[in-house]
Design a protein around this motif. Structure first.
Motif, PDB file in Angstrom:
ATOM      1  N   GLN A   1     -31.544  36.926  -2.451  1.00 14.61           N
ATOM      2  CA  GLN A   1     -30.405  36.756  -3.379  1.00 14.61           C
ATOM      3  C   GLN A   1     -30.243  35.259  -3.535  1.00 14.61           C
ATOM      4  O   GLN A   1     -29.985  34.560  -2.574  1.00 14.61           O
ATOM      5  CB  GLN A   1     -29.167  37.418  -2.770  1.00 14.61           C
ATOM      6  CG  GLN A   1     -27.982  37.561  -3.711  1.00 14.61           C
ATOM      7  CD  GLN A   1     -27.438  36.260  -4.285  1.00 14.61           C
ATOM      8  OE1 GLN A   1     -27.734  35.873  -5.434  1.00 14.61           O
ATOM      9  NE2 GLN A   1     -26.648  35.562  -3.503  1.00 14.61           N
ATOM     10  N   ARG A   2     -30.301  34.741  -4.760  1.00 15.39           N
ATOM     11  CA  ARG A   2     -30.392  33.293  -4.896  1.00 15.39           C
ATOM     12  C   ARG A   2     -29.237  32.590  -5.623  1.00 15.39           C
ATOM     13  O   ARG A   2     -29.357  31.413  -5.963  1.00 15.39           O
ATOM     14  CB  ARG A   2     -31.722  32.917  -5.534  1.00 15.39           C
ATOM     15  CG  ARG A   2     -31.856  33.294  -6.994  1.00 15.39           C
ATOM     16  CD  ARG A   2     -31.728  32.090  -7.876  1.00 15.39           C
ATOM     17  NE  ARG A   2     -32.045  32.360  -9.257  1.00 15.39           N
ATOM     18  CZ  ARG A   2     -31.176  32.127 -10.229  1.00 15.39           C
ATOM     19  NH1 ARG A   2     -29.970  31.675  -9.955  1.00 15.39           N
ATOM     20  NH2 ARG A   2     -31.518  32.362 -11.474  1.00 15.39           N
ATOM     21  N   ALA A   3     -28.141  33.279  -5.899  1.00 20.64           N
ATOM     22  CA  ALA A   3     -27.071  32.598  -6.640  1.00 20.64           C
ATOM     23  C   ALA A   3     -25.947  32.182  -5.697  1.00 20.64           C
ATOM     24  O   ALA A   3     -25.341  33.033  -5.029  1.00 20.64           O
ATOM     25  CB  ALA A   3     -26.531  33.504  -7.740  1.00 20.64           C
ATOM     26  N   ALA A   4     -25.653  30.866  -5.682  1.00 19.46           N
ATOM     27  CA  ALA A   4     -24.553  30.382  -4.835  1.00 19.46           C
ATOM     28  C   ALA A   4     -23.227  31.039  -5.232  1.00 19.46           C
ATOM     29  O   ALA A   4     -22.510  31.550  -4.354  1.00 19.46           O
ATOM     30  CB  ALA A   4     -24.471  28.862  -4.922  1.00 19.46           C
ATOM     31  N   PRO A   5     -22.870  31.093  -6.535  1.00 22.37           N
ATOM     32  CA  PRO A   5     -21.578  31.716  -6.875  1.00 22.37           C
ATOM     33  C   PRO A   5     -21.506  33.181  -6.435  1.00 22.37           C
ATOM     34  O   PRO A   5     -20.453  33.648  -5.996  1.00 22.37           O
ATOM     35  CB  PRO A   5     -21.505  31.600  -8.403  1.00 22.37           C
ATOM     36  CG  PRO A   5     -22.422  30.474  -8.745  1.00 22.37           C
ATOM     37  CD  PRO A   5     -23.519  30.527  -7.726  1.00 22.37           C
ATOM     38  N   TYR A   6     -22.617  33.915  -6.539  1.00 24.94           N
ATOM     39  CA  TYR A   6     -22.609  35.331  -6.126  1.00 24.94           C
ATOM     40  C   TYR A   6     -22.236  35.439  -4.647  1.00 24.94           C
ATOM     41  O   TYR A   6     -21.460  36.297  -4.242  1.00 24.94           O
ATOM     42  CB  TYR A   6     -23.991  35.939  -6.385  1.00 24.94           C
ATOM     43  CG  TYR A   6     -24.079  37.441  -6.180  1.00 24.94           C
ATOM     44  CD1 TYR A   6     -23.802  38.322  -7.217  1.00 24.94           C
ATOM     45  CD2 TYR A   6     -24.469  37.974  -4.947  1.00 24.94           C
ATOM     46  CE1 TYR A   6     -23.896  39.706  -7.039  1.00 24.94           C
ATOM     47  CE2 TYR A   6     -24.562  39.350  -4.757  1.00 24.94           C
ATOM     48  CZ  TYR A   6     -24.281  40.214  -5.808  1.00 24.94           C
ATOM     49  OH  TYR A   6     -24.375  41.582  -5.621  1.00 24.94           O
ATOM     50  N   SER A   7     -22.769  34.521  -3.841  1.00 26.61           N
ATOM     51  CA  SER A   7     -22.500  34.569  -2.392  1.00 26.61           C
ATOM     52  C   SER A   7     -21.078  34.141  -2.055  1.00 26.61           C
ATOM     53  O   SER A   7     -20.634  34.315  -0.924  1.00 26.61           O
ATOM     54  CB  SER A   7     -23.487  33.658  -1.649  1.00 26.61           C
ATOM     55  OG  SER A   7     -23.122  32.293  -1.798  1.00 26.61           O
ATOM     56  N   MET A   8     -20.379  33.542  -3.027  1.00 21.69           N
ATOM     57  CA  MET A   8     -19.025  33.032  -2.775  1.00 21.69           C
ATOM     58  C   MET A   8     -17.953  33.931  -3.395  1.00 21.69           C
ATOM     59  O   MET A   8     -16.768  33.586  -3.403  1.00 21.69           O
ATOM     60  CB  MET A   8     -18.884  31.598  -3.325  1.00 21.69           C
ATOM     61  CG  MET A   8     -19.774  30.570  -2.645  1.00 21.69           C
ATOM     62  SD  MET A   8     -19.470  30.369  -0.882  1.00 21.69           S
ATOM     63  CE  MET A   8     -17.879  29.578  -0.900  1.00 21.69           C
ATOM     64  N   ILE A   9     -18.336  35.098  -3.938  1.00 20.43           N
ATOM     65  CA  ILE A   9     -17.352  35.973  -4.600  1.00 20.43           C
ATOM     66  C   ILE A   9     -16.311  36.444  -3.591  1.00 20.43           C
ATOM     67  O   ILE A   9     -15.107  36.323  -3.804  1.00 20.43           O
ATOM     68  CB  ILE A   9     -18.053  37.193  -5.256  1.00 20.43           C
ATOM     69  CG1 ILE A   9     -18.908  36.737  -6.445  1.00 20.43           C
ATOM     70  CG2 ILE A   9     -17.028  38.229  -5.692  1.00 20.43           C
ATOM     71  CD1 ILE A   9     -19.761  37.847  -7.058  1.00 20.43           C
ATOM     72  N   ASP A  10     -16.775  36.979  -2.490  1.00 20.58           N
ATOM     73  CA  ASP A  10     -15.859  37.505  -1.463  1.00 20.58           C
ATOM     74  C   ASP A  10     -16.680  37.779  -0.194  1.00 20.58           C
ATOM     75  O   ASP A  10     -17.889  37.524  -0.150  1.00 20.58           O
ATOM     76  CB  ASP A  10     -15.142  38.780  -1.955  1.00 20.58           C
ATOM     77  CG  ASP A  10     -16.106  39.882  -2.375  1.00 20.58           C
ATOM     78  OD1 ASP A  10     -17.317  39.758  -2.071  1.00 20.58           O
ATOM     79  OD2 ASP A  10     -15.681  40.855  -2.999  1.00 20.58           O
ATOM     80  N   ARG A  11     -16.006  38.328   0.806  1.00 22.59           N
ATOM     81  CA  ARG A  11     -16.668  38.597   2.089  1.00 22.59           C
ATOM     82  C   ARG A  11     -17.910  39.479   1.898  1.00 22.59           C
ATOM     83  O   ARG A  11     -18.986  39.212   2.429  1.00 22.59           O
ATOM     84  CB  ARG A  11     -15.667  39.286   3.046  1.00 22.59           C
ATOM     85  CG  ARG A  11     -16.191  39.513   4.468  1.00 22.59           C
ATOM     86  CD  ARG A  11     -15.455  40.627   5.181  1.00 22.59           C
ATOM     87  NE  ARG A  11     -15.649  41.902   4.499  1.00 22.59           N
ATOM     88  CZ  ARG A  11     -16.698  42.702   4.675  1.00 22.59           C
ATOM     89  NH1 ARG A  11     -17.645  42.385   5.542  1.00 22.59           N
ATOM     90  NH2 ARG A  11     -16.816  43.827   3.989  1.00 22.59           N
TER      91      ARG A  11
END
Ligand code: NAD
Length: 390
Positions: A99-109
């Protein structure tokens, strides 16, 4: 060589598989299509239509006469990963499958945990499978320049000579990543270095800059061979997003003052770097690191480059930065390793931007304007509306 490309259905994995196949290597691709399911989850899609993987493979056979083998499965499934590597028995594994998107990893827990589980465990399964099947297999792993962050000293290629209280050692370069995604890559790098040091595996960690561009000499041979072109605020990389905003007559959205400086690389150089790293493997026990980028620009410079090259009127809009990052900082990166292996970089030129304008123009009716506004806030890790609706 026999080369297995993990994440071979992705933006970079697919054109890399084609390039390696075109250069005479025997290639297999593996993917679990997670990237296609993030599109469904977020309600977005690639600007350029993409075909199912099997159709892409059939089209490549038609235009080139070369066959690419396909494995469908999840790298987090240790048994699948082991059996695939045993079955194909590659000389080299190129690992893009994360999984390579920084924003995706920052959506929630949930998205942070998913990203780290998917990336760290998948990579561990690959390391264990290599040890089990054949420790001679060379792992070429995609890391990111974002692992380093923006330290106030020169960024070396993975390692740093440190003198402390009169004693000197060669240490892994200290990392200051900027998202849970980038952290997953740091964890991967440590696990790979450990596997090289303790088990004697051979690996090349490619700390890649932000990739731009959509076409390679192979993908343009047939429209069914096209790779993704993401422009949305979660998966779209910055230059690709600016190009589409320019074509639509929308302001280019710069986060903060735009002074953030990043390393970038043309997609044609990405695929060539992978070939060079694969054909010149690391030594047994060596954890080799290259900084896979060719130039650096501030985000504002990238916006101005796009604006200056577009024939129409383009405005730049400065948005409050949803991320937590320095926007004025020192940035000087060593990136000589791949050039020493023979890389002859394509630098950001008008030709490339003009060809991207053409791609964006052709498919601009597919753009979802709302998808371009940033919704994920680093400080609050709040779910964006689009996710809550799903
Ligand atoms: P992408 O999301 O388009 O491709 C990744 C592919 O891996 C997808 O097809 C996805 O379905 C697959 N995948 C993910 N998890 C998997 C799993 N558990 N099992 C099997 N397959 C799985 O991303 P990309 O832009 O092609 O990036 C590829 C790699 O390069 C990533 O590791 C990324 O971190 C790195 N990278 C990309 C960029 C960039 O600008 N695109 C920059 C630096 C580093």
């Amino acid at each position: 060589m026999r080369i297995l490309v993990l994440g071979g259905d992705g933006y970079l994995g697919w054109p890399t598989a084609l390039h390696l196949s075109d250069c005479g290597h025997e290639v297999a691709v593996a993917d679990n299509f997670a990237r296609r399911s993030y599109d469904d989850e977020m309600g977005v899609r690639s600007l350029v239509p993409i075909e199912p993987l099997q159709t892409r493979i059939d089209a490549w056979r038609e235009v080139s006469g070369q066959h690419i083998r396909m494995y469908y499965g999840d790298l987090v499934d240790a048994e699948f990963t082991m059996e695939m590597i045993r079955d194909f028995h590659p000389d080299t594994i190129v690992h893009f499958g994360e999984q390579r998107a920084a924003p995706y990893s920052m959506i929630d827990r949930k998205h942070a945990v998913y990203t780290q589980q998917n990336n760290v465990i998948g990579n561990l399964n690959v390391l264990f499978a290599i040890r089990e099947v054949d420790p001679e297999i060379h792992l070429v792993k995609l890391g990111t320049m974002g692992e380093y962050g923006t330290p106030n000293i020169d960024i070396e290629e993975g390692w740093l000579e440190v003198t402390h209280k009169g004693r000197t050692d060669r240490m892994l370069y200290p990392k200051k990543p900027g998202s849970f995604y980038h952290l997953s890559k740091v964890h991967d790098s440590h696990n790979i270095e450990f596997a090289c040091r303790i088990w004697g595996l051979r690996a090349t960690d490619l700390n890649q800059g932000i990739v731009y561009g959509q076409e390679t000499p192979q993908t343009v041979r047939d429209s069914r061979l096209a790779t993704r072109f993401d422009y949305d605020a979660i998966f779209g990389t910055v230059l690709n997003r600016f190009v589409i905003q320019a074509v639509l007559g929308h302001p280019l959205t710069v986060y903060g003052s735009g002074g953030q400086t990043r390393g970038v690389i043309d997609i044609r150089d990405t695929v060539e770097c992978i070939r060079l790293a694969s054909e010149n493997p690391a030594e047994a026990g060596e954890f080799r690191v290259f900084n896979q980028m060719t130039e650096s620009f501030s985000v504002e410079e990238l916006a101005k480059t796009v604006a200056n090259n577009y024939h129409g009127n383009v405005e730049v809009e400065y948005l409050e930065n949803p991320r937590v990052e320095q926007d004025q900082h020192y940035y000087n990166v060593v990136h000589t390793g791949l050039v020493e292996l023979g890389l002859d970089p394509h630098l950001l030129s008008n030709t490339l931007i003009n060809s991207l304008f053409g791609v964006a123009e052709q498919y601009k009716d597919r753009v979802d304007l709302a998808a371009m506004r940033p919704t994920v806030q680093w400080r609050t890790a709040s779910s964006p509306l689009r996710v809550q609706q799903n």
